[in-house]
Design an enzyme around this catalytic site. Structure first.
Site, short mmCIF file in Angstrom:
data_model
loop_
_atom_site.label_atom_id
_atom_site.label_comp_id
_atom_site.label_asym_id
_atom_site.label_seq_id
_atom_site.Cartn_x
_atom_site.Cartn_y
_atom_site.Cartn_z
N CYS A 1 0.87 -1.18 0.00
CA CYS A 1 0.00 0.00 0.00
C CYS A 1 0.91 1.23 0.00
CB CYS A 1 -0.93 0.01 1.22
SG CYS A 1 -1.77 1.60 1.42
N CYS B 1 0.65 3.38 3.17
CA CYS B 1 1.28 2.72 4.33
C CYS B 1 2.80 2.88 4.24
CB CYS B 1 0.88 1.25 4.41
SG CYS B 1 -0.79 0.99 5.06
N HIS C 1 -6.18 3.42 0.22
CA HIS C 1 -5.95 3.69 1.65
C HIS C 1 -6.72 4.99 1.87
CE1 HIS C 1 -3.13 3.83 5.34
NE2 HIS C 1 -3.90 4.90 5.43
N HIS D 1 -8.24 8.42 2.32
CA HIS D 1 -7.56 9.72 2.37
C HIS D 1 -8.56 10.83 2.11
CE1 HIS D 1 -7.17 8.00 -1.68
NE2 HIS D 1 -7.33 9.23 -2.15
N HIS E 1 -8.76 14.56 0.68
CA HIS E 1 -8.09 15.63 -0.07
C HIS E 1 -8.50 16.96 0.56
CE1 HIS E 1 -7.05 13.26 -3.80
NE2 HIS E 1 -8.05 12.51 -3.39
P1 5GP Z 1 -7.36 9.40 -5.22
O1 5GP Z 1 -7.30 9.57 -6.71
O2 5GP Z 1 -7.19 7.94 -4.83
O3 5GP Z 1 -8.56 10.04 -4.57
O4 5GP Z 1 -6.15 10.21 -4.65
C1 5GP Z 1 -4.85 9.71 -4.61
C2 5GP Z 1 -3.94 10.91 -4.62
O5 5GP Z 1 -2.65 10.46 -4.27
C3 5GP Z 1 -3.83 11.59 -5.98
O6 5GP Z 1 -4.26 12.93 -5.89
C4 5GP Z 1 -2.34 11.47 -6.33
O7 5GP Z 1 -1.83 12.63 -6.96
C5 5GP Z 1 -1.70 11.22 -4.97
N1 5GP Z 1 -0.49 10.44 -5.03
C6 5GP Z 1 -0.28 9.30 -5.77
N2 5GP Z 1 0.95 8.82 -5.55
C7 5GP Z 1 1.54 9.67 -4.66
C8 5GP Z 1 2.84 9.70 -4.05
O8 5GP Z 1 3.70 8.84 -4.26
N3 5GP Z 1 3.09 10.72 -3.19
C9 5GP Z 1 2.16 11.69 -2.93
N4 5GP Z 1 2.53 12.65 -2.07
N5 5GP Z 1 0.93 11.69 -3.47
C10 5GP Z 1 0.63 10.69 -4.34
ZN ZN Z 2 -2.41 1.51 3.56
#
Ligand code: 5GP
Ligand code: ZN
Length: 112
Positions: free
Chosen positions: A4, A7, A96, A98, A100
Site C-alpha cells: 500500500c 502505508c 488507503h 484519504h 483531499h
Molecule cells: P485518489 O485519486 O485515490 O482520490 O487520490 C490519490 C492521490 O494520491 C492523488 O491525488 C495522487 O496525486 C496522490 N499520489 C499518488 N501517488 C503519490 C505519491 O507517491 N506521493 C504523494 N505525495 N501523493 C501521491
Molecule cells: Zn495503507
C-alpha cells in the site's frame, strides 16, 4: 498493509512532504496538486476506503477531518474543499482512506 503506497509513506519508506503528524493521522502534500493547496490527510491505520468505515472505526474519520480543518486554518485558507473519493468510478486510485484538502483557489460546483 504491504504494497500500500500510503502505508509506505507512513513508514517513511517512500518520501513525502509531511505537513502534520500525530499518533493517528498523517498529512502530506499531494504529488500532483490540483489546487495551490492540496494536502492528503490519512489515518495511520490501513482502511481501504470510506466503504470500510463502520461504527467500530468511525472515530478515525473524525480525527482525519479535524486534522484537515486544523491544517486549513494553519494555512490561512478562507475556504476549502474536503474530498473522499470512493472506488474507481469516483476517481479513487489509492486504496488507503484519504481526505483531499483543496484550497487557495475558487472551487467549482458541481465537480467534474
Ligand atoms: P485518489 O485519486 O485515490 O482520490 O487520490 C490519490 C492521490 O494520491 C492523488 O491525488 C495522487 O496525486 C496522490 N499520489 C499518488 N501517488 C503519490 C505519491 O507517491 N506521493 C504523494 N505525495 N501523493 C501521491
Ligand atoms: Zn495503507
Amino acid at each position: 498493509m504491504e504494497n500500500c503506497l500510503f502505508c509506505k509513506i507512513i513508514k517513511h519508506e517512500i518520501p513525502a512532504e509531511i505537513i502534520f503528524e500525530n499518533e493517528k493521522v498523517l498529512a502530506f502534500k499531494d504529488i500532483t496538486p490540483q489546487a495551490p493547496v492540496h494536502i492528503l490527510v490519512i489515518p495511520k491505520e490501513h482502511i481501504s476506503s470510506p466503504e470500510e468505515i463502520s461504527e467500530a472505526n468511525s472515530a478515525i474519520a473524525g480525527e482525519v477531518i479535524a486534522a484537515a480543518a486544523a491544517i486549513a486554518k494553519q494555512q490561512n485558507l478562507e475556504g476549502y474543499r474536503l474530498v473522499f473519493n470512493c472506488n474507481e468510478i469516483a476517481g479513487q486510485t489509492v486504496f488507503h482512506l484519504h481526505c483531499h484538502l483543496l484550497g487557495g483557489r475558487k472551487m467549482n460546483w458541481p465537480p467534474g
